[in-house]
Scaffold this active site. Structure first.
Site, short mmCIF file in Angstrom:
data_model
loop_
_atom_site.label_atom_id
_atom_site.label_comp_id
_atom_site.label_asym_id
_atom_site.label_seq_id
_atom_site.Cartn_x
_atom_site.Cartn_y
_atom_site.Cartn_z
N GLN A 1 0.91 -1.44 0.11
CA GLN A 1 -0.29 -0.02 -0.23
C GLN A 1 0.59 1.79 0.01
O GLN A 1 0.34 2.69 -0.69
CB GLN A 1 -1.07 -0.05 1.23
N ARG B 1 3.10 0.17 12.94
CA ARG B 1 2.95 -1.71 12.83
C ARG B 1 3.23 -1.28 11.24
O ARG B 1 2.97 -0.52 10.15
CB ARG B 1 1.63 -1.92 12.82
N HIS C 1 0.89 -9.51 4.28
CA HIS C 1 -0.38 -8.36 4.68
C HIS C 1 -0.40 -8.86 2.66
O HIS C 1 -0.60 -7.43 2.25
CB HIS C 1 0.41 -7.04 4.59
N ASN D 1 -1.20 -11.08 8.09
CA ASN D 1 -2.67 -9.94 7.97
C ASN D 1 -4.42 -10.81 8.00
O ASN D 1 -3.91 -10.72 6.67
CB ASN D 1 -2.17 -8.62 7.96
N GLU D 2 -5.27 -10.10 8.83
CA GLU D 2 -6.55 -10.82 8.49
C GLU D 2 -6.87 -12.19 7.15
O GLU D 2 -6.68 -11.92 6.21
CB GLU D 2 -6.77 -9.96 7.68
N ASN E 1 -8.51 -6.39 14.47
CA ASN E 1 -8.62 -5.36 13.26
C ASN E 1 -9.93 -5.46 13.02
O ASN E 1 -11.08 -6.28 12.87
CB ASN E 1 -7.47 -6.25 11.67
N TYR F 1 -13.47 -2.88 12.25
CA TYR F 1 -14.07 -1.52 11.54
C TYR F 1 -15.33 -0.88 11.79
O TYR F 1 -15.72 0.17 12.26
CB TYR F 1 -13.15 -1.16 10.02
N GLU G 1 -5.35 -2.85 13.92
CA GLU G 1 -6.29 -2.02 12.58
C GLU G 1 -7.31 -1.06 13.05
O GLU G 1 -8.43 -1.78 14.07
CB GLU G 1 -6.54 -1.91 11.81
N TRP H 1 -5.25 2.70 11.69
CA TRP H 1 -4.86 2.83 9.94
C TRP H 1 -5.66 3.66 9.90
O TRP H 1 -6.65 3.75 9.51
CB TRP H 1 -5.81 1.34 9.24
N GLU I 1 -5.43 1.75 -1.81
CA GLU I 1 -6.75 0.93 -0.65
C GLU I 1 -7.37 -0.02 -1.67
O GLU I 1 -7.77 0.44 -1.59
CB GLU I 1 -7.77 2.40 -0.05
N TRP I 2 -5.99 -1.18 -2.03
CA TRP I 2 -6.41 -2.24 -2.44
C TRP I 2 -7.62 -2.09 -4.07
O TRP I 2 -7.22 -1.14 -4.51
CB TRP I 2 -6.40 -2.91 -1.87
C1 BGC Z 1 -6.48 -3.99 5.54
C2 BGC Z 1 -5.89 -2.79 5.31
C3 BGC Z 1 -6.96 -2.29 4.36
C4 BGC Z 1 -7.96 -1.43 5.64
C5 BGC Z 1 -9.07 -0.76 5.25
C6 BGC Z 1 -7.80 -3.71 6.20
O1 BGC Z 1 -8.46 -5.01 5.97
O2 BGC Z 1 -5.43 -4.53 6.80
O3 BGC Z 1 -5.13 -3.08 4.13
O4 BGC Z 1 -5.70 -0.87 3.81
O5 BGC Z 1 -8.50 -2.27 6.51
O6 BGC Z 1 -9.77 -1.57 3.91
#
Ligand code: BGC
Length: 915
Positions: A381, A438, A483, A527-528, A670, A672, A737, A781, A788-789
């Site tokens: 990223q 991180r 990651h 990661n995830e 992580n 959100y 995150e 994060w 962003e992927w």
């Molecule tokens: C990921 C990050 C990503 C973030 C926001 C997480 O899933 O580890 O790489 O940018 O969420 O989508």
């Protein structure tokens, strides 16, 4: 005809004496010739209910006796009727509810209709008398009066199209006559109130104009409906004249219509809506065309607005007590009113709104002394340098170079160019005052073909430089080994699907531990895993972009990820821990899920499944041993129902279960967002979603972000932290995150992000202090905007803005950076009342002056005031959820179960698959 042209009468009809009053009336009629009579008051005395003669019959008799009756009102003059309203009004008042009484809401006495109804001008006087009666009778208690409700509907549908009673289809004459008489009747009622009752009763008889609007053709009716605005403007202007010039008390103006709808013969081609409805999509999403309340405020001199009705009809075929749609509707609209009132200063008279729920009240307090404060990034990223110094290609290099895989065809070729910007990146971290950073290692930068056949020293050196700079700044590195950027060479031999990957990962980890381990105390293996397995190998929205075996491949990949993690953990534990003394674990991500309807058992169970299939998929084997029974049973049963001989979920052998269980030194987590879950039966579909058997949506009242899957829902954070505590034996947790995105124009004053961090971190504090969840650290994060992927650079998560129009890719602090920094300096949330607290305004330790756009002034403009970031935070405490509403608006997107509201970055594949 004028009022003077007829004779008005009051009749007392006594059931006991049976007075033959129409004979007397006939005599009267003869004496006045043809002059019409209006019976404006008829009191019925001594009648029992069954004696009560329906008014229509009385009228009939009167007419048969050659009486020229043109008006008749009984209505509330029946004592029984009046008593009913007395009782209703009294009960309302006793319950603390102010009655607002509409005198006429379309149900004209049939007797009056028999005399022409609203087309007969004598009705004006009758209405005046009726109003007078109501004011005298109820006015001591009623302070809000409405003469007519929606007279437009009466004129239009009652006398124009004939869809409403009295069913007259006469747009040429009757419709206008009715309108004319209603206006006069209204004015009479207003005057009677004003002249006779207002002084003593102090109420209002406003005009509520309840329908006015204009259609536009579909083709011309986009969200920018200027012609409608002009139309409404001129009509409201007329209403304004009526207020200012004619003294009419107009209190309400209703625009037809709330949203585009089915317009009879014109179908959907004629559109009246203030909200655009997309009829092409099954959930008919609505988008506001203009913000009405603000517009009224600006256009019409800031009047008081009293919203007297607002609601939604649900489909009768689906109507049950489960009216989530209606709940969402009210939440959305009340949110909008709150925004208009609190943020835009629109004078909405009633203090509508939700009381702040207990779990949203702020908690003041501190985290433990050695709490980890961190921020995070990931190699692909931010690093760029995709071919620099012998780096091998990764699956993300290939994916992003495949047309249409990433929005805007963005790539990580340069990204934030962190490969060349160690100093700048560390300067930002210092400014934040984080204790940890991180970041992840690009496997193919160190091992270009993924194997340890050749170690790329130049690549390794970059990480040495970074780690050294961090340590020099007293910032602890927290390194993620993987990651998502698998060396393409390994993908070419099957990637995570091929179980030799477990050995490759262990060997790679070995190289990293041996070189960097002496300087690093915190490690994350992977990661995830959920996103790797599901998004990369199920939905195919992330590299390697595979979506054609969604019922098997994600489980296989997940299985190998778990094993690879366990091997890396054992390697560290047995070979390096004694000498290096670090901690190593995996980072698992998960949304929290609540039942869509908390009173429905099916929804409660769906929410449990969502959580078990998400966090539980990986946490259960690692913390409790083996997959959860929920997953094992469901997937086995659904596999066998589809005729498969074994479960699509691979099995761990007893040795593997033992080797996996306990491979954690902490719970890397992580998080959100939260979703609302409900059951969905996908039939025989062999897919992870179908196994989970649930759909998810977001609550419409949750704030939106720049990512479709991310709605601001802080309460869920505390709940899932508690879930981890209970389900996995209260492990130490490091939140690795958490953060929020934005899209669109860049605004360095990102109050929405500060709002998000404040609310989410406060929930962490509650989980820690009130619930005893063993949380050891928090990571925001992200440090800076990055790739962003699959959504490329369009979704931005950064505390720092990265200016891509500057060749130096300068980094500029957003206001949230100072905000986060002040939380770190305060180590939590000191009570502002016990202040002043020096930590509220930390002096950033910036070592570099970024070029590019000017650094935002350290003052934050908050609701029109200039505040320091910390003061803005205190402001946030005070205004609570309202601030966030200002910034982003309520989240109104309800994802279809087909499109799956999870963090899939692009979940269209499932749609293709099901359709
Ligand atoms: C990921 C990050 C990503 C973030 C926001 C997480 O899933 O580890 O790489 O940018 O969420 O989508």
């Amino acid at each position: 005809m004028t009022v003077a042209d007829f004779v008005s009468l009051q009749i007392e009809y006594d059931c006991t004496s049976q007075v033959n009053f129409y004979k007397e009336l006939s005599a009267l009629q003869q004496s006045i010739g043809k002059t019409p009579l209006i019976i404006y008051k008829m009191t019925v005395l001594g009648c029992s209910l069954d004696q009560f003669q329906p008014l229509g019959n009385v009228l009939k008799v009167l007419k048969e006796n050659d009486l020229n009756i043109v008006g008749f009102d009984m209505g509330t003059h029946s004592e029984k009727g009046a008593l009913h309203y007395d009782k209703l009004i009294n009960t309302l008042i006793e319950s603390g509810i102010q009655p607002v009484v509409t005198l006429h809401h379309w149900d004209l006495p049939q007797a009056l209709q028999d005399c022409g109804g609203w087309t007969n001008s004598s009705i004006v006087e009758a209405f005046r008398e009726y109003a007078d009666f109501c004011f005298s009778r109820f006015g001591d208690r009623v302070k809000g009066w409405n003469t007519f409700s929606s007279p437009w509907v009466v004129s239009h549908a009652g006398y124009g199209t004939g869809e409403h009673p009295p069913g007259i289809q006469d747009y040429v004459v009757a419709s206008y006559q009715a309108t004319h008489n209603m206006l006069k009747a209204h004015a009479e009622a207003w005057h009677v109130y004003n002249d006779k009752h207002r002084k003593t009763q102090r109420g209002k008889v406003p005009v509520y104009i309840t329908g006015n609007g204009m259609p536009t053709e579909y083709s011309g009716d986009t969200l920018n409906d200027t012609s409608r605005i002009n139309y409404i403007k001129s009509y409201i202007n007329e209403a304004l004249k009526a207020i200012l010039v004619d003294g009419v008390d107009i209190q309400r103006f209703t625009v037809q219509s709330l949203m585009d709808g089915f317009e009879g013969p014109q179908g959907f081609s004629e559109r009246f809506g203030l909200h655009h409805v997309n009829f092409d999509l099954p959930d008919r999403p609505r988008t506001p065309k203009q913000r009405l309340l603000i517009w009224i405020k600006e256009e019409y001199g800031d009047p008081e607005i009293y919203i007297t009705d607002n609601g939604v009809a649900t489909d009768p075929s689906r109507t049950t007590t489960d009216d989530t749609d209606r709940i969402f509707y009210y939440k959305t609209y009340i949110d909008e009113v709150l925004k208009a009132h609190n943020l835009d200063g629109v004078k909405v008279t009633k203090d509508n709104g939700f009381p702040l729920p207990e779990d949203e009240r702020p908690l003041y307090g501190h985290f433990p002394k050695d709490f980890i404060w961190s921020t995070a990034t990931a190699s692909y990223q931010i690093e760029g340098g995709w071919r620099a110094d012998g780096k091998g290609l990764s699956i993300w290099d290939k994916f992003s170079h495949t047309p249409l895989r990433v929005s805007n065809d963005d790539t990580g070729d340069i990204a934030c160019d962190s490969y060349h910007k160690v100093e700048e990146d560390v300067a930002m971290l210092k400014e934040l005052r984080v204790t940890h950073y991180r970041f992840s290692i690009a496997w193919s930068r160190v091992l270009p073909d993924g194997t340890n056949a050749r170690v790329n020293q130049a690549g390794l050196d970059y990480y040495h430089r970074l780690v050294d700079a961090l340590l020099a700044a007293n910032i602890q590195p927290h390194i993620t080994l993987y990651h998502w950027d698998l060396p393409q060479a390994l993908q070419d031999v099957g990637g995570w699907e091929n179980n030799t990957i477990v050995d490759r990962f262990r060997e790679y980890a070995d190289v990293i531990f041996s070189h960097l381990g002496p300087k690093v105390k915190y490690w994350i293996t992977i990661n995830e895993p959920y996103n790797i397995a599901m998004v990369g190998h199920g939905y195919g929205a992330a590299a390697p972009g595979i979506s054609f075996r969604p019922g098997t491949l994600p489980y296989l990949v997940g299985h190998n990820l778990i094993k690879a993690h366990a091997e890396a953990w054992h390697l560290y534990h047995h070979k390096y821990r004694a000498a290096q003394g670090g901690l190593i674990s995996i980072t698992i991500n998960s949304d929290w899920a609540e039942p869509r309807n908390p009173d429905k058992q099916e929804d409660i169970e769906a929410a449990r499944r969502v959580v078990q299939f998400y966090i539980g998929w990986f946490a259960h084997p690692i913390f409790n041993g083996d997959y959860s029974n929920v997953m094992k049973t469901i997937i086995r049963d659904r596999s066998s129902a589809a005729g498969l001989t074994k479960s699509r979920l691979p099995e761990f052998t007893p040795e593997e279960i033992k080797r996996t269980k306990g491979t954690h030194d902490y719970f890397g987590f992580n998080h959100y967002t939260t979703v609302l879950a409900f059951p969905v039966d996908y039939g025989n579909l062999q897919h992870y979603d179908a196994d989970r058997g649930a759909g998810t949506i977001a609550d419409r009242a949750w704030l939106d972000s720049g990512s479709t899957w991310l709605k601001v829902s802080p309460f869920g954070f505390r709940r899932i932290l508690n879930f981890i505590k209970q389900e996995y034996g209260n492990p130490p947790i490091i939140i690795t995150e958490n953060g929020v995105s934005e899209r669109g124009p860049v605004d360095l004053n990102d109050v929405h992000r500060s709002h998000y961090y404040e609310k989410y971190i406060n929930q962490v504090l509650k989980a820690r202090l009130l619930d005893g969840v063993d949380i050891r650290g928090y990571t925001a994060w992200s440090l800076m905007d990055n790739l962003e992927w699959a959504t490329g650079f369009s979704e931005r998560f950064g505390l720092f803005y990265v200016n891509h129009s500057d060749p130096n890719l300068s980094r500029v602090a957003r206001s949230s950076a100072a905000f986060y920094s002040s939380i770190i300096s305060c180590n939590g949330f000191p009570d502002p009342a016990s202040g002043p607290h020096a930590c509220f305004n930390p002096q950033p330790e910036a070592t570099s002056t970024p070029t590019g756009p000017p650094h935002p002034d350290s003052m934050v403009s908050f609701l029109g005031m200039d505040l320091s970031p910390r003061e803005a935070e205190v402001g946030l405490y005070l205004t609570l959820s309202l601030l966030g509403l200002a910034v982003l608006g309520a989240g109104v997107s309800v994802s279809l179960w087909l499109t799956k509201a999870t963090k899939t970055k692009a979940s269209e594949n499932i749609v293709e698959l099901i359709m």
